[in-house]
Design an enzyme around this catalytic site. Structure first.
Site, PDB file in Angstrom:
ATOM      1  N   LEU A 257      24.074   3.273  -4.630  1.00 12.14           N
ATOM      2  CA  LEU A 257      23.662   3.392  -3.919  1.00 12.14           C
ATOM      3  C   LEU A 257      22.492   4.064  -3.267  1.00 12.14           C
ATOM      4  CD1 LEU A 257      26.041   6.614  -5.678  1.00 12.14           C
ATOM      5  CD2 LEU A 257      27.072   4.869  -4.026  1.00 12.14           C
TER       6      LEU A 257
ATOM      7  N   LEU B 127      19.353   2.551  -1.148  1.00 11.47           N
ATOM      8  CA  LEU B 127      18.544   1.591  -0.433  1.00 11.47           C
ATOM      9  C   LEU B 127      18.185   1.171  -1.411  1.00 11.47           C
ATOM     10  CD1 LEU B 127      19.301   1.531   2.618  1.00 11.47           C
ATOM     11  CD2 LEU B 127      17.274   2.945   3.029  1.00 11.47           C
TER      12      LEU B 127
ATOM     13  N   ASN C 141      26.161  -6.507  -0.670  1.00  9.28           N
ATOM     14  CA  ASN C 141      26.714  -5.038  -0.348  1.00  9.28           C
ATOM     15  C   ASN C 141      28.253  -5.804  -0.319  1.00  9.28           C
ATOM     16  OD1 ASN C 141      26.563  -2.532  -1.162  1.00  9.28           O
ATOM     17  ND2 ASN C 141      26.914  -2.121   1.169  1.00  9.28           N
TER      18      ASN C 141
ATOM     19  N   HIS D 197      31.575  -3.369   0.286  1.00  8.78           N
ATOM     20  CA  HIS D 197      31.189  -1.557   1.323  1.00  8.78           C
ATOM     21  C   HIS D 197      32.766  -1.458   1.091  1.00  8.78           C
ATOM     22  CE1 HIS D 197      31.115   1.953   3.395  1.00  8.78           C
ATOM     23  NE2 HIS D 197      31.972   1.195   4.290  1.00  8.78           N
TER      24      HIS D 197
ATOM     25  N   ASP E  72      24.134  -0.999   4.665  1.00  8.84           N
ATOM     26  CA  ASP E  72      26.060  -1.378   5.615  1.00  8.84           C
ATOM     27  C   ASP E  72      24.681  -1.810   7.363  1.00  8.84           C
ATOM     28  OD1 ASP E  72      26.616  -0.209   3.132  1.00  8.84           O
ATOM     29  OD2 ASP E  72      26.932   1.738   4.373  1.00  8.84           O
TER      30      ASP E  72
HETATM   31  C1  GRF Z   1      33.324   0.343  -4.607  1.00 10.56           C
HETATM   32  O1  GRF Z   1      34.740   1.485  -4.064  1.00 10.56           O
HETATM   33  C2  GRF Z   1      32.629  -0.154  -3.451  1.00 10.56           C
HETATM   34  O2  GRF Z   1      32.577  -1.121  -2.700  1.00 10.56           O
HETATM   35  C3  GRF Z   1      31.482   0.562  -3.324  1.00 10.56           C
HETATM   36  O3  GRF Z   1      31.585   1.214  -3.910  1.00 10.56           O
HETATM   37  C4  GRF Z   1      32.452   1.591  -5.047  1.00 10.56           C
HETATM   38  C5  GRF Z   1      32.044   1.042  -6.283  1.00 10.56           C
HETATM   39  O4  GRF Z   1      32.969   1.275  -7.288  1.00 10.56           O
HETATM   40  N1  GRF Z   1      30.440   0.393  -2.809  1.00 10.56           N
HETATM   41  P1  GRF Z   1      33.263   0.565  -8.989  1.00 10.56           P
HETATM   42  O5  GRF Z   1      32.205   1.124  -9.783  1.00 10.56           O
HETATM   43  O6  GRF Z   1      32.911  -1.109  -7.935  1.00 10.56           O
HETATM   44  O7  GRF Z   1      34.565   1.270  -9.769  1.00 10.56           O
END
Ligand code: GRF
Length: 197
Positions: free
Chosen positions: A90, A92, A107, A109, A150
């Protein structure tokens, strides 16, 4: 003849780490690629436990270490990453990482960027926004990482429907399935097809 050493993936994760889990599973016995380490900024991240289960080093770091020192960068370098995968991470990524690993940080998303990206657009917030907008489809974007949330160049987008009666949680589950299917494939492809990403 000595086999060349494996390529190394370093994962960054802040939460549950189900995508990290998929990478750990997929590459556990892979002949050419390994998950070398998992880094987290969150002491409560279940991702850390998942790495430990696979006997992969799990390292925790603080905001200060990440942004105001070279400590985390040096630790990551010691694992000689060929690819750094942000899997639910989460924060940057700071400039020193972007300079040291150009084109080597990706990454995942849980939406079709460029919509539903940017600061604060993570987790259930993304899916709530998609459902509220009445979109007929959502999906995933796997992309290179740059200095903005992103915004890096796309590597892959995959789509799934948004059903009229979907709650954000139901949509999240459908999108997560897509993530689990495609992330290991994309990582493997990037590492095997290109010497330099
Ligand atoms: C996923 O939806 C990913 O795309 C996003 O955060 C979520 C993480 O899920 N960036 P997890 O921790 O891998 O279960």
């Amino acid at each position: 003849m000595k086999r060349p050493d494996k390529k190394n993936i370093v994962i960054f994760a802040s939460g549950s780490g189900s995508n990290a889990q998929r990478l750990l599973e997929h590459f556990e016995h892979h002949p050419e690629i390994r998950v070398a380490a998992l880094f987290s900024n969150n002491p409560k991240a279940y991702a850390l436990k998942r790495a430990e289960t696979y006997h992969v080093p799990a390292l925790l770091f603080s905001r200060d270490e990440f942004y105001n020192s070279e400590k985390v960068l040096e630790q990551v370098k010691s694992f000689h990453p060929d690819l750094i995968v942000l899997a639910g991470f989460l924060w940057l990524v700071p400039q020193n990482f972007l300079h040291t690993f150009p084109n080597k940080i990706i990454n995942i998303h849980p939406a079709l960027l460029p919509r539903y990206g940017g600061k604060g657009m993570h987790g259930i917030n993304v899916h709530t926004a998609v459902v509220q907008a009445g979109d007929k489809q959502s999906g995933i974007t796997i992309h290179h990482v740059n200095a903005e949330y992103d915004k890096g160049e796309f590597i892959l987008q995959e789509y799934c429907p948004v059903l009229p009666e979907d709650t954000p949680e139901e949509l999240a589950a459908r999108v997560l399935q897509l993530e689990h299917k495609h992330l290991p494939e994309v990582v493997e492809k990037l590492l095997l097809e290109k010497d330099e990403l």
